[in-house]
Design an enzyme around this catalytic site. Structure first.
Site, PDB file in Angstrom:
ATOM      1  N   ALA A  65       7.176   7.238   2.417  1.00 17.37           N
ATOM      2  CA  ALA A  65       7.691   7.646   1.109  1.00 17.37           C
ATOM      3  C   ALA A  65       8.787   8.684   1.291  1.00 17.37           C
ATOM      4  CB  ALA A  65       6.558   8.218   0.256  1.00 17.37           C
ATOM      5  N   GLY A 110       3.392   4.837   2.922  1.00 16.21           N
ATOM      6  CA  GLY A 110       3.531   3.908   1.811  1.00 16.21           C
ATOM      7  C   GLY A 110       4.038   2.547   2.240  1.00 16.21           C
ATOM      8  N   GLU A 113       1.040   0.700   3.365  1.00 14.58           N
ATOM      9  CA  GLU A 113       0.288   0.355   2.156  1.00 14.58           C
ATOM     10  C   GLU A 113       0.921  -0.827   1.425  1.00 14.58           C
ATOM     11  OE1 GLU A 113      -1.727   4.254   0.380  1.00 14.58           O
ATOM     12  OE2 GLU A 113       0.404   4.579   0.811  1.00 14.58           O
ATOM     13  N   GLU A 133      -0.273  10.357   6.767  1.00 18.27           N
ATOM     14  CA  GLU A 133      -0.245  11.314   5.656  1.00 18.27           C
ATOM     15  C   GLU A 133      -0.898  12.650   5.976  1.00 18.27           C
ATOM     16  OE1 GLU A 133       0.276   7.307   3.643  1.00 18.27           O
ATOM     17  OE2 GLU A 133      -0.887   8.102   5.331  1.00 18.27           O
TER      18      GLU A 133
END
Length: 258
Positions: A65, A110, A113, A133
């Site tokens: 991200a 992300g 994901e 993360e």
């Protein structure tokens, strides 16, 4: 049409490319909003039978991200951000048309994901996967804790998320995180070839398979009951009669999605 994506419709497959190479294709709010629009197009456009999500260049699928956006967020805003991500990724996961992730490099945070929200994943030999993360004082927020556990099991998921390690494509294959690993030049051709094979099958049956497999992992659904209902619903379709007739007549079926 898009600032951060490029799209191309080829043989009824919409190729969605996240196009921020200078930022390693990192997800920001614009990317997420445009990705939502692209997925809406997959759902609504009858000319689209499937989709591929990939990243621009040969270095990154999505390398995470855009961290600069996180520094200003309150707890409430963080919750809203996660919920928005969940909505978009659930739309991908529950699409009645198959969506493949063609992972062409780093799939981190992300990005990992996003790849896991797709129905399955094909990776280039240089691809790397990870949920780093905890290095930022965060946890995955777009469904990563759940989908990674479903795909690779509790122990491996715990280790990967708590160490923030990256795994190579070969390890991702052995763990069951990806279905195929191919040279970079063969990545999109491999994804397209699989989807062309799927396109020849009954579209409503493909949608039924997706629905039932998703139900198997949904604590709020009885997957066996979903299967019974989807199996029964097949008998009301013209495609079943076409498929059965084609089998008995020893010819290729011509499915209409009806």
């Amino acid at each position: 049409m898009y600032q951060t994506l490029s799209t191309q419709l080829e043989n009824n497959t919409l190729i969605i490319t996240i196009n921020r190479p200078d930022k390693m294709n990192a997800l920001n709010q614009t990317v997420m909003a445009e990705l939502a629009l692209a997925i809406d197009e997959v759902y609504s456009n009858k000319d689209i039978k499937s989709a591929i999500i990939t990243g621009s260049g040969e270095k990154a699928f999505v390398a995470g991200a855009d961290i600069s956006e996180f520094l200003k967020l309150s707890t409430k805003e963080g919750e809203e951000l996660a919920k928005k991500g969940h909505v978009i990724f659930h739309r991908i996961e529950k699409s009645h048309k198959p969506i493949i992730a063609a992972v062409n490099g780093f799939a981190l945070g992300g990005g990992c994901e996003l790849a896991m929200a797709c129905h399955f994943r094909i990776a280039s030999e240089n691809a790397k996967f990870g949920q780093p993360e905890v290095n930022l004082g965060l946890i995955p927020g777009y469904g990563g804790t759940q989908r990674l556990t479903q795909l690779v099991g509790k122990g491996k998921a715990m280790e990967l998320m708590m160490t923030a390690d990256m795994i190579a494509a070969a390890d991702a294959l052995s763990w069951g995180l990806v279905n195929h690993v191919v040279p970079q030049a063969e990545l999109l051709p491999k994804a397209k070839a699989i989807l062309q094979k799927i396109h020849a099958k009954a579209p409503l049956a493909i949608a039924g398979v997706i629905k039932c497999v998703n139900a198997a992992l949904d604590k709020d659904q009885d997957g066996f009951e979903t299967e019974v209902k989807e199996f029964a619903a097949s008998f009301a379709t013209k495609d079943l009669h076409e498929g059965a007739s084609a089998f008995l007549e020893k010819r290729q079926a011509n499915f209409k999605g009806e």
